[in-house]
Design an enzyme around this catalytic site. Structure first.
Site, PDB file in Angstrom:
ATOM      1  N   SER A 144      17.452   1.613  -8.617  1.00  0.00           N
ATOM      2  CA  SER A 144      16.216   1.014  -8.527  1.00  0.00           C
ATOM      3  C   SER A 144      16.423   0.404  -6.855  1.00  0.00           C
ATOM      4  O   SER A 144      17.557   0.277  -6.478  1.00  0.00           O
ATOM      5  CB  SER A 144      16.066  -0.241  -9.566  1.00  0.00           C
ATOM      6  OG  SER A 144      17.206  -1.315  -9.393  1.00  0.00           O
ATOM      7  N   GLU A 204       1.042  -1.508   0.201  1.00  0.00           N
ATOM      8  CA  GLU A 204       0.547   0.228   0.067  1.00  0.00           C
ATOM      9  C   GLU A 204       0.893   1.001  -0.043  1.00  0.00           C
ATOM     10  O   GLU A 204       0.257   1.440  -0.415  1.00  0.00           O
ATOM     11  CB  GLU A 204      -1.546  -0.478   1.253  1.00  0.00           C
ATOM     12  CG  GLU A 204      -0.460   0.381   2.636  1.00  0.00           C
ATOM     13  CD  GLU A 204      -1.323   0.326   3.586  1.00  0.00           C
ATOM     14  OE1 GLU A 204      -1.916   0.834   3.601  1.00  0.00           O
ATOM     15  OE2 GLU A 204      -0.867   0.295   4.825  1.00  0.00           O
ATOM     16  N   LEU A 259      19.894   1.622 -12.818  1.00  0.00           N
ATOM     17  CA  LEU A 259      21.297   2.053 -12.028  1.00  0.00           C
ATOM     18  C   LEU A 259      19.533   2.688 -10.715  1.00  0.00           C
ATOM     19  O   LEU A 259      18.683   3.381 -11.865  1.00  0.00           O
ATOM     20  CB  LEU A 259      21.278   3.498 -12.748  1.00  0.00           C
ATOM     21  CG  LEU A 259      22.708   3.182 -13.601  1.00  0.00           C
ATOM     22  CD1 LEU A 259      22.996   4.606 -14.144  1.00  0.00           C
ATOM     23  CD2 LEU A 259      24.136   2.632 -12.654  1.00  0.00           C
ATOM     24  N   LYS A 263      19.072 -12.392 -15.205  1.00  0.00           N
ATOM     25  CA  LYS A 263      19.392 -13.854 -15.328  1.00  0.00           C
ATOM     26  C   LYS A 263      18.196 -14.491 -14.894  1.00  0.00           C
ATOM     27  O   LYS A 263      18.384 -15.475 -14.778  1.00  0.00           O
ATOM     28  CB  LYS A 263      18.502 -13.140 -13.348  1.00  0.00           C
ATOM     29  CG  LYS A 263      19.805 -11.746 -12.637  1.00  0.00           C
ATOM     30  CD  LYS A 263      19.290 -11.225 -11.560  1.00  0.00           C
ATOM     31  CE  LYS A 263      20.550 -10.266 -10.474  1.00  0.00           C
ATOM     32  NZ  LYS A 263      20.748  -9.430 -12.025  1.00  0.00           N
ATOM     33  N   ARG A 318      28.000 -13.629  -3.027  1.00  0.00           N
ATOM     34  CA  ARG A 318      26.343 -14.797  -2.324  1.00  0.00           C
ATOM     35  C   ARG A 318      25.976 -15.729  -3.305  1.00  0.00           C
ATOM     36  O   ARG A 318      25.998 -15.720  -4.745  1.00  0.00           O
ATOM     37  CB  ARG A 318      25.458 -13.269  -1.778  1.00  0.00           C
ATOM     38  CG  ARG A 318      25.578 -12.804  -1.317  1.00  0.00           C
ATOM     39  CD  ARG A 318      25.216 -11.416  -0.983  1.00  0.00           C
ATOM     40  NE  ARG A 318      24.499 -10.590  -2.604  1.00  0.00           N
ATOM     41  CZ  ARG A 318      24.041  -8.972  -2.791  1.00  0.00           C
ATOM     42  NH1 ARG A 318      23.572  -8.447  -0.898  1.00  0.00           N
ATOM     43  NH2 ARG A 318      23.882  -8.851  -3.594  1.00  0.00           N
TER      44      ARG A 318
END
Length: 490
Positions: free
Chosen positions: A316, A175, A314, A273, A405
């Site tokens: 985000s 919201e 860029l 990705k 990661r």
């Protein structure tokens, strides 16, 4: 407070008239410009000084003076130079009018100005796209944006103000983010930006097929831009079931409801990705691509579904620039995962402009790539951002390598080995010849295996939220997805 407007062209003059008409800012001390024909003249009673690089060194500034860069057509290299001069001159605040990709056919409004950010200095000069012409296919249409509160979805909404749409449906399950973009769009309209369109905020959950079918029947959208997705790679490694439920079945629910209830165009926003995915997020987007491309192959003359795939954007939310900025504010260190890690980057406005263009010219069941240029080393971005904040990397702010990661790659690619990207007549939009055999029964069987893991089934209750089973099912079709030996069952 006084304002110095950098650029005495049409945009600068328009902004000056608005500042004076509203009377809410300090006086305009001067325009700064490089054009010899303008230097020495006056605009709105303010002198035009220049050249910019020379005159900045002799200005007498106060602590509250502000520079406003109104040069939407200037190359990035020139903006970088001007920014360096403005910082050296001592301007405490520097604002910028968005680049020409966001200034529609000469329009420029004060409300569009914002604090200058690193994304204004990085990367190439964005392609100039005539949005009014590109968005002609949306004139008088009802357009739904899923994930409208996110980085991509909210920029789609901003640019669609210029498309002449009858209604803009802002769909999301958060919201606060929907409230923010709804409020911003109404302010832009109030200030004369764009065309009239009825803005309708919608809070709902695409993972719920009943809601999705109900709301699409009620809204009667003509065009859907599907930007909603969970996107954070490490977070989705920790929450794989929700990633698949949201990104795969949310897409399936929205696509099916769109087809049934009269949507004419459906555009999925995808990611690099999804190429040879090594993360749950990438896998979820790969499957979502297959769903959309497969649905488009079904015969229905008045329905087009397509995919637009691109790399990082860029600034985000959840991306490296906000993270680096926060680390710099606290004195560092700035953390990078690997010294050689690189990514493709594009500004959000340019990516969205190309998505909107592709949505109008794309073929049914088409897969399109945005030309992202050359990949950029993350370490270079970290160093530039540190300098942007007035520090020297490795001296004032350390940079520390923490290792890749889970789910992360060293480099990304935009196509798989079996995909061939060819140029189109539209600059920076490539069409992919896709040989992925994930259509028909093969895809249906795959989704049928995934379904009881994401939704409780009375016939197979033991499969519900079984993470190890989920990864085995995914690996059966996505061999690059690594095994996670630490994966808990639930």
């Amino acid at each position: 407070m006084s304002i110095y407007i950098i650029g005495a062209g049409f945009a600068g003059r328009t902004i000056a008239k608005e500042i004076l008409a509203k009377g809410i800012y300090g006086p305009i001390s001067a325009f700064l410009d490089d054009d010899p024909g303008k230097i020495g003249t006056h605009i709105e009673q303010a002198p035009v000084l220049g050249p910019v690089d020379d005159v900045l060194d002799i200005l007498s500034l106060s602590a509250k003076d502000e520079a406003l860069i109104a040069m939407p057509s200037a190359p990035r290299e020139r903006i970088r130079e001007i920014f360096a001069h403005l910082k050296r001159a001592g301007f405490p605040r520097i604002r910028i009018l968005p680049d020409v990709g966001q200034i529609i056919e000469g329009e420029a409004h004060l409300v569009q100005t914002r604090e200058l950010d690193l994304q204004d200095l990085l990367g190439r000069k964005p392609l100039r796209i005539g949005l009014k012409q590109s968005l002609g296919y949306l004139k008088g249409k009802r357009v739904l944006i899923s994930g409208a509160g996110g980085s991509i979805g909210s920029e789609i909404a901003r640019q669609l103000l210029h498309g002449g749409a009858e209604r803009l449906y802002l769909l999301g399950h958060g919201e606060n983010s929907i409230y923010e973009i709804d409020r911003e769009l109404r302010l832009l309209q109030q200030e004369g930006v764009g065309e009239e369109a009825t803005i309708v905020p919608v809070i709902g959950e695409l993972q719920d097929p009943d809601f999705t079918n109900f709301i699409m029947e009620r809204l009667r959208a003509d065009v859907v831009f599907h930007a909603a997705a969970y996107k954070h790679v490490p977070m989705m490694e920790e929450n794989p079931v929700n990633a698949i439920k949201n990104n795969v079945f949310g897409t399936l629910n929205l696509l099916r409801a769109s087809r049934v209830h009269g949507v004419k165009r459906f555009v999925l926003i995808s990611t690099d990705k999804a190429v040879n995915p090594r993360s749950i997020y990438g896998a979820s987007k790969k499957i979502a691509e297959a769903i959309v491309l497969s649905e488009g192959q079904k015969t229905q003359a008045d329905f087009r579904s397509m995919v637009v795939r691109f790399g990082n954007v860029l600034g985000s939310r959840g991306s490296i620039i906000p993270l680096f900025r926060e680390q710099i504010r606290t004195g560092g260190p700035v953390t990078i995962t690997h010294p050689e890690v690189s990514r493709f980057f594009m500004t959000i406005p340019e990516a969205v402009s190309l998505v909107l263009k592709a949505g109008g010219v794309g073929k049914n069941s088409g897969l399109y790539l945005l030309d992202m240029g050359e990949p950029v080393f993350i370490r270079d971005i970290a160093e530039q951002l540190i300098r942007f904040h007035g520090f020297e990397p490795h001296q004032d702010i350390p940079i520390r390598v923490i290792g890749l990661r889970k789910g992360e790659k060293l480099t990304e690619t935009l196509t798989e080995d079996f995909e061939h990207a060819r140029t189109t007549e539209f600059p920076k939009i490539l069409e992919v010849q896709n040989s992925l055999d994930w259509t028909g029964k093969g895809l249906a069987d795959f989704l049928e295996q995934l379904y009881p893991v994401c939704y409780r089934s009375s016939q197979q209750p033991e499969k519900y939220r079984d993470r190890k089973l989920l990864r085995r099912i995914l690996a059966s079709r996505l061999p690059d997805l690594p095994e996670n030996t630490d994966e808990p069952q639930f």
